[in-house]
Design an enzyme around this catalytic site. Structure first.
Site, PDB file in Angstrom:
ATOM      1  N   CYS A 131      -4.042  -1.192   5.124  1.00 57.98           N
ATOM      2  CA  CYS A 131      -2.601  -1.020   5.358  1.00 57.98           C
ATOM      3  C   CYS A 131      -2.261   0.380   5.867  1.00 57.98           C
ATOM      4  O   CYS A 131      -2.155   1.324   5.086  1.00 57.98           O
ATOM      5  CB  CYS A 131      -1.832  -1.321   4.078  1.00 57.98           C
ATOM      6  SG  CYS A 131      -0.059  -1.175   4.291  1.00 57.98           S
ATOM      7  N   CYS A 134       1.048   1.742   4.491  1.00 58.81           N
ATOM      8  CA  CYS A 134       0.995   2.244   3.110  1.00 58.81           C
ATOM      9  C   CYS A 134       0.245   3.567   3.035  1.00 58.81           C
ATOM     10  O   CYS A 134       0.641   4.468   2.299  1.00 58.81           O
ATOM     11  CB  CYS A 134       0.272   1.264   2.200  1.00 58.81           C
ATOM     12  SG  CYS A 134       0.609  -0.457   2.494  1.00 58.81           S
ATOM     13  N   ASP A 135      -0.850   3.696   3.769  1.00 57.89           N
ATOM     14  CA  ASP A 135      -1.772   4.819   3.537  1.00 57.89           C
ATOM     15  C   ASP A 135      -1.862   5.839   4.675  1.00 57.89           C
ATOM     16  O   ASP A 135      -2.542   6.856   4.542  1.00 57.89           O
ATOM     17  CB  ASP A 135      -3.183   4.262   3.257  1.00 57.89           C
ATOM     18  CG  ASP A 135      -3.193   3.394   2.017  1.00 57.89           C
ATOM     19  OD1 ASP A 135      -2.444   3.703   1.081  1.00 57.89           O
ATOM     20  OD2 ASP A 135      -3.936   2.404   1.987  1.00 57.89           O
TER      21      ASP A 135
END
Ligand code: NDP
Length: 305
Positions: A131, A134-135
């Protein structure tokens, strides 16, 4: 007894929730393990009709959920571990309770595919991720690689250039399957590079974080180490259907088989969105099939009475 339970809160499930709620069926919507589905893991959605300037994926989910709640859809954070069928109803086994319902719409979607190599497991969350949204921010001023050749690989690469100094896509073929517009953006971006015809064999690290990937050129067999701080996987998805344990027919990859009216082989169970779509897999087609499933449920329940 519920009239209809919807499994999944991605765009397919939420659209089914809007339609069944407006049909006075008071749907119960179970979140599953990935509340909001894949759109919550993405950024700009530029091809959903009605948003000329695009919309952020998580926002699209939030407002659609609000729309469904406005008409009486009820939401529950939980996941289904199994379904059993009796003569006129279904029993849904949740983590801590059982729900009985007359009909079910399965919109459990698909989850990110992993490479399946041992070193990947070791470095999950320590530089290996599925992701970018997300990261990505953890990789400010670092170099990363993205694995895959579809729209997700292009989109994630583009997004990662906001943080990383260099984004190298490693793809097992010599061309991308991604749409032309996404490819054009990728090739125009000076921070993006590509390594063709190569497969990741091993993730290398110092025990705490990723430092490189060992790749094999599929034409020559030559192995090379590519220095990197992060590995972003964008190699497609696997349908979330294991909880069905054979109750509903699935294809060889696990996608639910439906007819063109979203019906499964079990009367009263319908499926919509990515969990049954091996071809289009777009937010708008998922929403469209969610609408179809809801209308079919309405008809099914009316005919049953
Ligand atoms: P895709 O299935 O389209 O692409 C997966 C890619 O990963 C392919 O290039 C495939 O290679 C590669 N791959 C698969 N398995 C492996 C493996 N084990 N090792 C190495 N490489 C592998 O998935 P996406 O997630 O990219 O897209 C899914 C759907 O979502 C598509 O319909 C896409 O159009 C849509 N989408 C649309 C977006 C948009 O329009 N903004 C953004 C993101 C996704 P190969 O090419 O050899 O098969």
């Amino acid at each position: 007894m519920e009239k209809v339970v919807i499994l999944g809160t991605g765009i397919a499930g939420l659209t089914a929730a809007i339609y069944t709620a407006r049909a006075n069926l008071s749907p119960l919507v179970i979140s599953g393990n990935e509340d909001g589905g894949q759109l919550t893991l993405t950024t700009d959605v530029e091809n959903f009709p009605g948003f000329p300037d695009g919309i952020q994926g998580p926002e699209l989910i939030t407002i659609t959920k609000k729309q469904a709640a406005r008409f009486g859809a009820r939401f529950k954070i939980d996941f289904v571990t199994g379904i059993t069928k009796s003569n006129h109803h279904f029993k849904l086994l949740l983590s801590g309770e059982t729900i009985i319902t007359e009909s079910i719409i399965i919109t459990t979607g698909a989850s990110a595919r992993w490479l399946g190599i041992p070193s990947e497991e070791k470095y999950k969350g320590r530089g290996v991720t599925t992701c970018a949204t997300c990261d990505g921010a953890f990789f400010k001023n670092k170099e990363v690689v993205v694995i895959g050749g579809g729209d997700s690989a292009m989109e994630e690469s583009q997004f990662l250039t906001k943080f990383a100094t260099k984004v190298t896509v490693i793809h097992r073929k010599d061309s991308f399957k991604a749409s032309k517009i996404m490819q054009n953006r990728f090739f125009k971006n000076k921070k993006c590079a590509v390594i063709w015809d190569s497969e990741v064999q091993e993730i290398i690290g110092d025990g705490k974080k990723v430092t490189a990937v060992k790749i094999k050129n599929l034409n020559t067999g030559k192995m090379t180490a590519v220095k990197t701080d992060g590995v972003f996987l964008a190699i497609g998805h696997i349908p979330n259907t294991s909880f069905l344990s054979g109750l509903v027919d699935v294809d060889s990859q696990g996608y639910i088989k439906t007819d063109r009216f979203t019906k499964t082989n079990v009367p009263g169970i319908f499926a919509a969105g990515d969990v049954q779509d091996t071809r289009y897999r777009q937010a708008i087609t998922a929403a469209g099939s969610g609408c179809q499933a809801a209308m079919e449920v309405e008809k099914y329940l009316a005919e049953k009475e």
